[in-house]
Design an enzyme around this catalytic site. Sequence first.
Site, short mmCIF file in Angstrom:
data_model
loop_
_atom_site.label_atom_id
_atom_site.label_comp_id
_atom_site.label_asym_id
_atom_site.label_seq_id
_atom_site.Cartn_x
_atom_site.Cartn_y
_atom_site.Cartn_z
N ARG A 37 0.50 -1.39 -0.22
CA ARG A 37 0.28 0.30 0.00
C ARG A 37 0.95 1.13 -0.19
NH1 ARG A 37 -5.23 -1.29 3.87
NH2 ARG A 37 -5.80 -3.29 2.50
N ASP A 146 -14.73 10.33 9.64
CA ASP A 146 -13.11 9.05 9.31
C ASP A 146 -12.05 10.05 9.73
OD1 ASP A 146 -14.13 6.46 7.58
OD2 ASP A 146 -12.08 7.58 7.99
#
Length: 306
Positions: A37, A146
């Site tokens: 990632r 978030d």
Amino acid sequence: MPEASLSDRQFQRLSAFIEGEVGIKMPPVKRIMLEGRLRKRLRALSMSSFDEYVDYVFSRDDGEIVHMIDVVTTNKTDFFREPEHFEYLSDTLLPRQVAQGWGIGSPFLAWSAASSTGEEAYSLAVTFEEFRRTNSSFSYRILGTDISTAVLHTAEKAVYPASRIQPVSQILRKRYFLRSRDRAADLVRVRPEVRQNLLFKRLNLMQERYPLRDLFHVIFCRNVIIYFDRPRQEALLRRLCNYLVPGGYLFLGHSESMASSNLPFESVAPTVYRRLEGVALDGSPPDGSADVSSKQGVFSKQKERW
């Protein structure tokens, strides 16, 4: 030229930082996942080594920390995920509490505390809109938060592949979603009259104090605490409790529980907890900058962006 790889030392530094900053454990088995990632960030920054990248992150470049968190956090959500919660909300909670005055005169406040790309928050909005069809004096506001800025951007746009609304009934699709004029794109968007009642903001649930002024009637924090160790779970649940009105409701994920906590909650349905009235916790929500109350200031600015 071979791709850069993440050394043991680099992984340990990054995993310790991620756990401390976000609360997510990164055991050695996740090293390959983290390496894959983060290669996206190396390419985006035109860097050739993880040494260079790690030095950059720990130079306290807050912008890159946000990007790194975006790529390492996992976001899984659906419209009306765990549908029993929305059924409890519409069939039991709203009729009972609105009869007691919640959402009448001032908005019913709900917080989707790990809103990801917005499906949970919009599912709440659709549930509230359906309730308003027979309770016209009811009003609501929803805060979605978030830690990932990338998913919040999607939530604010409220545009989804049509396949994402498969869990939504045909009647509700017609009432609350618009199809793209470009049929080949096969996209849908939440209707503006629904979107105007939502606000999305970045917030790290691990921080000790939240920049929120309001108390909420309902908090959805589902499938979040499973990623944390027990002390962090207890600390998060205590903070969330402080942001509920007395008698307010906390919804957890289907595999989560408050069984071992000493917080003032009673279980009222599977993974649905009601904050006991007349029982105080130490500390109270601090003054802050985010306002989802009936004062409308933040929400009127939000409308202009839409």
